[in-house]
Design an enzyme around this catalytic site. Structure first.
Site, short mmCIF file in Angstrom:
data_model
loop_
_atom_site.label_atom_id
_atom_site.label_comp_id
_atom_site.label_asym_id
_atom_site.label_seq_id
_atom_site.Cartn_x
_atom_site.Cartn_y
_atom_site.Cartn_z
N LYS A 95 2.62 -19.06 -40.91
CA LYS A 95 3.49 -20.22 -41.03
C LYS A 95 4.75 -19.93 -41.83
O LYS A 95 5.57 -20.80 -42.03
CB LYS A 95 2.72 -21.37 -41.69
CG LYS A 95 1.50 -21.83 -40.89
CD LYS A 95 0.78 -22.95 -41.61
CE LYS A 95 -0.45 -23.40 -40.84
NZ LYS A 95 -1.18 -24.48 -41.54
N HIS A 155 -14.00 21.02 -7.37
CA HIS A 155 -14.65 19.74 -7.68
C HIS A 155 -15.84 19.94 -8.61
O HIS A 155 -16.93 19.45 -8.37
CB HIS A 155 -15.08 19.02 -6.40
CG HIS A 155 -13.95 18.77 -5.45
ND1 HIS A 155 -12.72 18.32 -5.86
CD2 HIS A 155 -13.87 18.91 -4.09
CE1 HIS A 155 -11.92 18.19 -4.81
NE2 HIS A 155 -12.59 18.54 -3.72
#
Length: 519
Positions: A230, A373
């Site tokens: 604030k 892979h």
């Protein structure tokens, strides 16, 4: 009115107020460098402590009660005692310290510093107030105690939105710090140095005061960010632990903006810095005291190395982290490989390169491993590495095309030429194409020739994996940990259970293991 009446009717209360004012006058004079000569330093400190003790002893419980009822004057929570804009700097790594010090001085900051940092700043022509001038207490216990003092931590931890905090600082003559710049003793470097370090020296290199200041300043930032939702005109503590943040810090201080994200980032970085440090200390102490590889609690410090184009699939975001555990220092592997040439590594590139390198580590003779892979599609060991390379390709030339090729010896000029010019056995015309070449070393000419094969060919120089590493694998909600699989067929004592016994058991086992890799 009650407070005023009590004050006017109590001589002891008046004495208490006078003593407190005297203490603050001496403290502020000392902090403002009114006393410059070393002899005055000692006299003032001695007189100050004498007055503090005498005044405290003179105050009775009754007079303290009276003093608590005194009316407290109004105080602006945004002000600092003895003045605004103070920076506390205490560094082990003094990189760019002169740049920081001069920058802060130009912005009007009073710089408070310790020991070697203060000397380095003075040598750079920066005005410095030493910590002992604030604490009125010299460094002691071989430097263990210098910043662990209310005059330091009070100035860091005070919440300036809290009136009673600021009143307490004023009462004791303590100023607030707007900037805290700290990094820690080089514990990580010391315990991982080539010569090693004994237990006592390791303990001496554990920083105590540094983490305390960093955590204090970072905690204040977090608390103030919550309180200031604030209010956006309040000055907080900024904590910096990384010299790369010095330019951004100075730019931030030059402006009038209140960038909460910048403050929050610095606070996060501070806590992360201390957490990584504590992780190294914890790992080292566990190994020194217990030595078991599987502690009851395990922290793995990871450091971001690079952002990747995508993960295993194009829709997945990905990055690459390096394991900064002490056990991984100089332990080899793809994570610490040097890339000499080619496109940036991808997620799948790292997986494939790691699979090739791990497979290669099982062989002692000159060996070539080709992976596609994450699966080996060709492996060959020969005294002649050129022959090993050709045999590895011929094992499955279709899969080898576009794969990863790894060697466990130096790639010299002859091998580089063979890699560059070798034709696919499928047609005898097409040059073999690879995503990555990995080796422990490259000759200057070999690297030059290999770099000319393709602009995209990634050329990695990696160190052999050390034995005894911890292997981690993630499962949903947890991790599996085990010893790394370091055994090769030659390391295992096999028992023959068949009636017919092979004449050369080790040769048979080695042949079978190679055959399995080629399947």
């Amino acid at each position: 009115m009650l407070g005023a009446a009590a004050a006017s009717s109590s001589p002891s209360s008046t004495a208490a107020t006078t003593a407190a004012n005297t203490l603050n006058t001496i403290r502020r004079a000392f902090q403002r460098n009114t006393f410059t000569a070393p002899s005055y330093h000692s006299i003032v400190c001695g007189r100050f402590h004498f007055i503090s003790l005498s005044s405290c002893n003179a105050l009775s419980t009754k007079s303290m009660a009276y003093s608590q009822s005194l009316a407290v004057p109004k105080h602006d929570p945004h002000s600092s005692v003895p003045g605004n804009n103070q920076a506390l700097i205490s560094l082990s790594d003094k990189k760019d310290l002169a740049f920081l010090g001069n920058g802060l001085e130009e912005l009007g900051y009073t710089i408070i510093s310790t020991g070697g940092t203060a000397s380095a700043l003075e040598n750079a022509g920066v005005s410095v107030t030493k910590v002992e001038q604030l604490t009125c207490f010299p460094e002691m216990l071989d430097g263990r105690v210098k910043t662990l003092h209310p005059s330091i931590h009070g100035g860091i931890l005070a919440s300036r939105d809290q009136k009673h905090h600021m009143e307490a600082l004023n009462k004791h003559g303590i100023g607030t710090f707007d900037v805290v710049v700290v990094n820690l003793y080089p514990f990580y470097d010391r315990v991982t140095s080539a010569g090693g370090i004994d237990f006592e020296d390791g303990i001496e290199n554990i920083d105590i005061g540094g983490p305390a200041m960093i955590r204090a300043a970072a905690n204040v930032i977090v608390n103030e960010l919550v309180l200031k939702l604030k209010s956006f005109d309040h000055k907080d503590v900024l904590v910096v632990v990384d010299s790369q943040d010095y330019p951004a810090l100075l730019e931030f201080l030059k402006g009038s903006q209140n960038d909460q994200e910048f403050r929050r980032k610095l606070a996060w970085k501070a806590f992360e810095h201390v957490a990584s440090y504590d992780s190294a200390v914890s790992e080292w102490l566990w190994k020194q005291t217990v030595g078991d590889k599987f502690p009851p609690n395990l922290t793995v410090p990871l450091s971001l190395k690079s952002s990747l184009r995508y993960g295993e699939n194009p829709h997945q975001k990905a990055v690459f982290y390096v394991d900064k555990s002490l056990s991984e220092v100089n332990a080899g592997g793809i994570a610490t490989a040097i890339q000499h040439h080619g496109k940036e590594m991808s997620y799948n590139n790292y997986l494939d390169a790691d699979a090739a390198w791990n497979c290669l580590s099982e062989f002692r003779n000159p060996t070539c491993v080709i992976v596609k892979h994450t699966n080996p599609c060709g492996v060959a060991s020969r005294d002649d590495i050129l022959e090993a390379y050709k045999l590895a390709v011929k094992a499955d030339p279709v899969s080898a095309f576009g794969g990863i090729v790894a060697f466990n010896i130096e790639v010299d000029e002859a091998l580089a030429k063979e890699i560059r010019e070798f034709r696919s056995p499928t047609d005898g015309e097409t040059r073999m194409f690879y995503e990555i070449v990995v080796a422990p070393k490259y000759s200057e000419k070999g690297l030059e020739i290999l770099s000319g094969k393709s602009k995209t060919l990634r050329i990695l120089e990696a160190k052999k994996n050390e034995k005894g590493k911890l292997s981690l694998r993630q499962v949903g909600g947890g991790w599996l940990a085990q010893d790394s699989d370091n055994l090769t067929p030659l390391d295992i004592q096999f028992n023959v259970v068949s009636e017919k016994k092979p004449q050369n058991l080790h040769g048979y086992v080695l042949s079978m293991s190679r055959a399995m890799l080629l399947l």
